[in-house]
Design a protein around this motif. Structure first.
Motif, PDB file in Angstrom:
ATOM      1  N   GLN A   1       0.855  -1.181   0.000  1.00 23.83           N
ATOM      2  CA  GLN A   1       0.000   0.000   0.000  1.00 23.83           C
ATOM      3  C   GLN A   1       0.892   1.232   0.000  1.00 23.83           C
ATOM      4  O   GLN A   1       2.066   1.152   0.351  1.00 23.83           O
ATOM      5  N   PRO A   2       0.315   2.377  -0.355  1.00 25.09           N
ATOM      6  CA  PRO A   2       1.119   3.608  -0.328  1.00 25.09           C
ATOM      7  C   PRO A   2       1.607   3.934   1.090  1.00 25.09           C
ATOM      8  O   PRO A   2       0.997   3.497   2.071  1.00 25.09           O
ATOM      9  N   PRO A   3       2.684   4.697   1.192  1.00 23.20           N
ATOM     10  CA  PRO A   3       3.149   5.126   2.512  1.00 23.20           C
ATOM     11  C   PRO A   3       2.056   5.892   3.251  1.00 23.20           C
ATOM     12  O   PRO A   3       1.221   6.554   2.641  1.00 23.20           O
TER      13      PRO A   3
ATOM     14  N   GLU B   1      -2.870  10.417   8.603  1.00 23.26           N
ATOM     15  CA  GLU B   1      -3.230   9.032   8.931  1.00 23.26           C
ATOM     16  C   GLU B   1      -2.564   8.587  10.231  1.00 23.26           C
ATOM     17  O   GLU B   1      -3.192   7.901  11.048  1.00 23.26           O
ATOM     18  N   LEU B   2      -1.309   8.975  10.424  1.00 18.28           N
ATOM     19  CA  LEU B   2      -0.606   8.587  11.640  1.00 18.28           C
ATOM     20  C   LEU B   2      -1.282   9.201  12.861  1.00 18.28           C
ATOM     21  O   LEU B   2      -1.464   8.532  13.880  1.00 18.28           O
ATOM     22  N   GLN B   3      -1.681  10.460  12.761  1.00 15.80           N
ATOM     23  CA  GLN B   3      -2.368  11.096  13.885  1.00 15.80           C
ATOM     24  C   GLN B   3      -3.704  10.407  14.180  1.00 15.80           C
ATOM     25  O   GLN B   3      -4.068  10.198  15.335  1.00 15.80           O
TER      26      GLN B   3
ATOM     27  N   ALA C   1      -6.801   6.431  17.497  1.00 12.01           N
ATOM     28  CA  ALA C   1      -7.639   5.229  17.496  1.00 12.01           C
ATOM     29  C   ALA C   1      -7.006   4.047  18.229  1.00 12.01           C
ATOM     30  O   ALA C   1      -7.721   3.140  18.673  1.00 12.01           O
ATOM     31  N   PHE C   2      -5.692   4.043  18.363  1.00 18.15           N
ATOM     32  CA  PHE C   2      -5.009   2.862  18.880  1.00 18.15           C
ATOM     33  C   PHE C   2      -5.416   2.462  20.296  1.00 18.15           C
ATOM     34  O   PHE C   2      -5.590   1.258  20.555  1.00 18.15           O
ATOM     35  N   PRO C   3      -5.582   3.385  21.242  1.00 17.46           N
ATOM     36  CA  PRO C   3      -5.986   2.936  22.590  1.00 17.46           C
ATOM     37  C   PRO C   3      -7.298   2.148  22.595  1.00 17.46           C
ATOM     38  O   PRO C   3      -7.414   1.141  23.299  1.00 17.46           O
TER      39      PRO C   3
ATOM     40  N   ARG D   1      -5.910  -0.979   5.901  1.00 12.64           N
ATOM     41  CA  ARG D   1      -5.128   0.247   6.047  1.00 12.64           C
ATOM     42  C   ARG D   1      -4.680   0.434   7.491  1.00 12.64           C
ATOM     43  O   ARG D   1      -3.520   0.749   7.764  1.00 12.64           O
ATOM     44  N   PHE D   2      -5.611   0.253   8.442  1.00 15.31           N
ATOM     45  CA  PHE D   2      -5.256   0.389   9.850  1.00 15.31           C
ATOM     46  C   PHE D   2      -4.145  -0.598  10.198  1.00 15.31           C
ATOM     47  O   PHE D   2      -3.160  -0.234  10.857  1.00 15.31           O
TER      48      PHE D   2
END
Length: 144
Positions: A26-28, A33-35, A40-42, A86-87
């Motif tokens: 997939q694209p970088p 997206e990182l933010q 979302a990660f927690p 993607r995630f």
């Protein structure tokens, strides 16, 4: 004749089947997206813990890094507004980027086969957000 036609259809169907691309093809990822991933990660981590599931790195049949996850994990991520692939691509690349930085891995060091590649731009983003990313791995205990 019927059997021949069915056999030919089966052969054509198999020949036309394209193997699934690796999760990491997939694209970088971008800073935006990182933010979003950091935010979302927690919730994802809490859900995984409650469900007793965890995406697992692996090496696919073609020798490329990939990630195994359950259909329930995909459904959870869709419910959170993410495309699961993607995630999970960010999940793997961010983890790889953090490991590379922490281990001061350079291009000459061999990386584990199940570790995805991380672009230079992605590695720069991980470096910029390293304190936030490390806090996700080691959340602070509540103060008394």
């Amino acid at each position: 004749m019927k059997r021949l036609c069915l056999t030919l259809l089966l052969i054509l169907a198999c020949a036309a089947a394209v193997p699934a691309a690796s999760l990491y093809e997939q694209p970088p990822f971008t800073e935006k997206e990182l933010q979003r991933f950091i935010a979302a990660f927690p919730g994802f981590r809490a859900w995984c813990k409650a469900q007793r599931v965890q995406p697992r790195p692996l090496v696919d049949a073609s020798g490329k890094a990939d990630l195994a996850y359950t259909p329930e994990t995909g459904a959870y991520l869709k419910g959170e507004g993410w495309e699961p692939e993607r995630f999970l691509c960010l999940f793997g690349r961010v983890a790889a980027g953090v490991a590379m930085i922490q281990n001061e891995r350079n291009g000459a060091d061999p990386k584990p086969l199940d570790m995805p590649g991380v672009s230079g731009d992605e590695l720069d983003l991980v470096r910029r957000h390293l304190p936030e990313l490390l806090a996700l791995r080691h959340p602070q205990l509540p103060q008394k």
